[in-house]
Design a protein around this motif. Structure first.
Motif, PDB file in Angstrom:
ATOM      1  N   VAL A 151      -6.119  24.596 -16.049  1.00  0.00           N
ATOM      2  CA  VAL A 151      -4.923  24.267 -15.271  1.00  0.00           C
ATOM      3  C   VAL A 151      -5.323  23.330 -14.139  1.00  0.00           C
ATOM      4  O   VAL A 151      -6.280  23.600 -13.409  1.00  0.00           O
ATOM      5  CB  VAL A 151      -4.264  25.539 -14.707  1.00  0.00           C
ATOM      6  CG1 VAL A 151      -3.035  25.172 -13.884  1.00  0.00           C
ATOM      7  CG2 VAL A 151      -3.880  26.484 -15.845  1.00  0.00           C
ATOM      8  N   SER A 152      -4.581  22.235 -13.982  1.00  0.00           N
ATOM      9  CA  SER A 152      -4.911  21.210 -12.996  1.00  0.00           C
ATOM     10  C   SER A 152      -3.677  20.780 -12.221  1.00  0.00           C
ATOM     11  O   SER A 152      -2.603  20.589 -12.801  1.00  0.00           O
ATOM     12  CB  SER A 152      -5.531  19.989 -13.689  1.00  0.00           C
ATOM     13  OG  SER A 152      -5.845  18.972 -12.757  1.00  0.00           O
ATOM     14  N   SER A 153      -3.842  20.609 -10.913  1.00  0.00           N
ATOM     15  CA  SER A 153      -2.812  20.032 -10.053  1.00  0.00           C
ATOM     16  C   SER A 153      -3.324  18.708  -9.492  1.00  0.00           C
ATOM     17  O   SER A 153      -4.534  18.526  -9.327  1.00  0.00           O
ATOM     18  CB  SER A 153      -2.483  20.989  -8.901  1.00  0.00           C
ATOM     19  OG  SER A 153      -1.905  22.191  -9.374  1.00  0.00           O
ATOM     20  N   ASN A 154      -2.409  17.809  -9.156  1.00  0.00           N
ATOM     21  CA  ASN A 154      -2.819  16.489  -8.670  1.00  0.00           C
ATOM     22  C   ASN A 154      -1.939  16.044  -7.508  1.00  0.00           C
ATOM     23  O   ASN A 154      -0.796  16.479  -7.364  1.00  0.00           O
ATOM     24  CB  ASN A 154      -2.739  15.449  -9.794  1.00  0.00           C
ATOM     25  CG  ASN A 154      -3.443  14.144  -9.451  1.00  0.00           C
ATOM     26  OD1 ASN A 154      -4.327  14.105  -8.599  1.00  0.00           O
ATOM     27  ND2 ASN A 154      -3.057  13.068 -10.110  1.00  0.00           N
ATOM     28  N   ARG A 155      -2.516  15.168  -6.699  1.00  0.00           N
ATOM     29  CA  ARG A 155      -1.795  14.486  -5.635  1.00  0.00           C
ATOM     30  C   ARG A 155      -0.841  13.470  -6.268  1.00  0.00           C
ATOM     31  O   ARG A 155      -1.069  13.001  -7.381  1.00  0.00           O
ATOM     32  CB  ARG A 155      -2.826  13.760  -4.769  1.00  0.00           C
ATOM     33  CG  ARG A 155      -2.506  13.552  -3.304  1.00  0.00           C
ATOM     34  CD  ARG A 155      -3.703  12.900  -2.632  1.00  0.00           C
ATOM     35  NE  ARG A 155      -3.589  12.842  -1.192  1.00  0.00           N
ATOM     36  CZ  ARG A 155      -4.115  13.750  -0.364  1.00  0.00           C
ATOM     37  NH1 ARG A 155      -4.776  14.784  -0.852  1.00  0.00           N
ATOM     38  NH2 ARG A 155      -3.983  13.605   0.945  1.00  0.00           N
ATOM     39  N   VAL A 156       0.197  13.083  -5.513  1.00  0.00           N
ATOM     40  CA  VAL A 156       1.118  12.073  -6.005  1.00  0.00           C
ATOM     41  C   VAL A 156       1.596  11.217  -4.834  1.00  0.00           C
ATOM     42  O   VAL A 156       1.693  11.693  -3.703  1.00  0.00           O
ATOM     43  CB  VAL A 156       2.319  12.711  -6.754  1.00  0.00           C
ATOM     44  CG1 VAL A 156       3.250  13.449  -5.804  1.00  0.00           C
ATOM     45  CG2 VAL A 156       3.075  11.690  -7.580  1.00  0.00           C
ATOM     46  N   GLY A 157       1.839   9.931  -5.104  1.00  0.00           N
ATOM     47  CA  GLY A 157       2.370   9.042  -4.082  1.00  0.00           C
ATOM     48  C   GLY A 157       1.377   7.985  -3.650  1.00  0.00           C
ATOM     49  O   GLY A 157       0.298   7.845  -4.217  1.00  0.00           O
ATOM     50  N   ARG A 158       1.753   7.228  -2.633  1.00  0.00           N
ATOM     51  CA  ARG A 158       0.959   6.097  -2.150  1.00  0.00           C
ATOM     52  C   ARG A 158       0.446   6.407  -0.744  1.00  0.00           C
ATOM     53  O   ARG A 158       1.207   6.823   0.134  1.00  0.00           O
ATOM     54  CB  ARG A 158       1.804   4.826  -2.127  1.00  0.00           C
ATOM     55  CG  ARG A 158       1.038   3.566  -1.704  1.00  0.00           C
ATOM     56  CD  ARG A 158       1.970   2.356  -1.661  1.00  0.00           C
ATOM     57  NE  ARG A 158       2.499   2.055  -2.985  1.00  0.00           N
ATOM     58  CZ  ARG A 158       1.908   1.238  -3.855  1.00  0.00           C
ATOM     59  NH1 ARG A 158       0.767   0.641  -3.536  1.00  0.00           N
ATOM     60  NH2 ARG A 158       2.457   1.011  -5.030  1.00  0.00           N
ATOM     61  N   SER A 159      -0.836   6.156  -0.526  1.00  0.00           N
ATOM     62  CA  SER A 159      -1.447   6.402   0.781  1.00  0.00           C
ATOM     63  C   SER A 159      -1.096   5.286   1.754  1.00  0.00           C
ATOM     64  O   SER A 159      -0.527   4.252   1.379  1.00  0.00           O
ATOM     65  CB  SER A 159      -2.964   6.491   0.633  1.00  0.00           C
ATOM     66  OG  SER A 159      -3.501   5.194   0.425  1.00  0.00           O
ATOM     67  N   ARG A 160      -1.497   5.457   3.007  1.00  0.00           N
ATOM     68  CA  ARG A 160      -1.186   4.460   4.035  1.00  0.00           C
ATOM     69  C   ARG A 160      -1.876   3.128   3.775  1.00  0.00           C
ATOM     70  O   ARG A 160      -1.411   2.081   4.231  1.00  0.00           O
ATOM     71  CB  ARG A 160      -1.568   4.994   5.417  1.00  0.00           C
ATOM     72  CG  ARG A 160      -2.986   5.478   5.543  1.00  0.00           C
ATOM     73  CD  ARG A 160      -3.202   6.206   6.848  1.00  0.00           C
ATOM     74  NE  ARG A 160      -4.499   6.884   6.877  1.00  0.00           N
ATOM     75  CZ  ARG A 160      -4.896   7.686   7.871  1.00  0.00           C
ATOM     76  NH1 ARG A 160      -4.105   7.894   8.898  1.00  0.00           N
ATOM     77  NH2 ARG A 160      -6.070   8.276   7.816  1.00  0.00           N
ATOM     78  N   ASN A 161      -2.993   3.135   3.029  1.00  0.00           N
ATOM     79  CA  ASN A 161      -3.696   1.889   2.700  1.00  0.00           C
ATOM     80  C   ASN A 161      -3.472   1.447   1.259  1.00  0.00           C
ATOM     81  O   ASN A 161      -4.155   0.539   0.775  1.00  0.00           O
ATOM     82  CB  ASN A 161      -5.185   2.027   2.967  1.00  0.00           C
ATOM     83  CG  ASN A 161      -5.503   2.075   4.453  1.00  0.00           C
ATOM     84  OD1 ASN A 161      -4.751   1.554   5.267  1.00  0.00           O
ATOM     85  ND2 ASN A 161      -6.595   2.724   4.819  1.00  0.00           N
ATOM     86  N   GLY A 162      -2.544   2.090   0.566  1.00  0.00           N
ATOM     87  CA  GLY A 162      -2.132   1.605  -0.733  1.00  0.00           C
ATOM     88  C   GLY A 162      -2.726   2.279  -1.951  1.00  0.00           C
ATOM     89  O   GLY A 162      -2.430   1.881  -3.084  1.00  0.00           O
TER      90      GLY A 162
END
Length: 254
Positions: A194-205
């Protein structure tokens, strides 16, 4: 046993409105075990090519608050990770939270060094090996993100009797290799993966791809997260994992 996995947003802060919504969904889902993404709180600091003491402390502080918030959810067992100072840099330490007590269970061994993920410049490898732990009444192995690309460790966890392998990630948008790594970890260990992940864009892209996933002990895909369903819960059966460890290829000795 109900195991929850997620895709959580970049720069998540405990006690924010965004966190309150996440917490409400988790409490409603009533999992027995929650697996978070890797280093789930605060900004992604390793997108900078050089270690920075101020930013590292900000990450440490964000995770201290975040782990306290996780402990307050009332979920029986949680697997997450946090930054800890070591050798002038950091270690990425997987932790279990049970009864509001936080304890280390693994330190990440393998680090990329490329745009967006200059982790080798920020973290020192763990030296504690890949040893299964008792978490939530199960035997559990943890591989933090890139650790999962080294499949011998999943096989070792299976031989240690792990019914569940958790893979918290902070990975990009190319998810096919991660799904392959998760499937193979299940096949060679005979455990649920089972794996979870981050999502989205960071402040530096830097862009994170979400797509948490769960595989059955025989390698069958059970569920994935997506933007519409960032929280998924599966039922796992430790006896199924135990039976699978007597099947090919788990029984093969090398």
């Amino acid at each position: 046993m109900r195991v929850a996995f997620v895709e959580w947003p970049e720069a998540l802060e405990a006690n924010s409105a965004e966190w309150d919504g996440i917490a409400d969904r988790l409490i409603a889902a009533r999992p027995d075990i929650l697996i978070t993404n890797e280093l789930p709180f605060g900004h992604w600091i390793a997108e900078q090519p050089a270690f920075d003491a101020e930013h590292s402390q900000q990450s440490i502080d964000a995770h201290e608050k975040g782990l306290e918030a996780l402990a307050g959810l009332g979920i029986p067992a949680i697997l997450s990770s946090r930054p800890v100072r070591a050798e002038g840099l950091l270690v990425n330490e997987a932790v279990a939270i049970e009864n509001s007590v936080v304890r280390p269970v693994h330190r990440k061994h393998y680090f990329p060094e490329e745009p967006g993920w200059y982790e080798a410049s920020w973290y020192v490898p763990g030296s504690d090996g890949f040893t299964a732990s008792a978490v939530g009444g199960l035997t559990v192995g943890v591989m933090l993100c890139t650790d999962a690309m080294f499949n011998e460790h999943a096989r070792s966890y299976g031989r240690q009797g792990a019914s569940l392998i958790a893979i918290p990630r902070a990975a990009g948008t190319a998810t096919e290799n991660w799904l392959t790594a998760g499937k193979m970890a299940a096949i060679v260990s005979g455990g649920y993966v089972v794996s979870s992940n981050r999502v989205g864009r960071s402040r530096n892209g830097t862009v994170f791809g979400g797509t948490g996933f769960a595989f059955a002990p025989d390698g069958a895909l059970l569920a994935v997260t997506n933007p519409s369903d960032p929280l998924q819960v599966i039922e796992i059966d430790p006896e199924r994992a135990s039976r699978q460890r007597s099947e090919y290829p788990c029984y093969v000795r090398g």
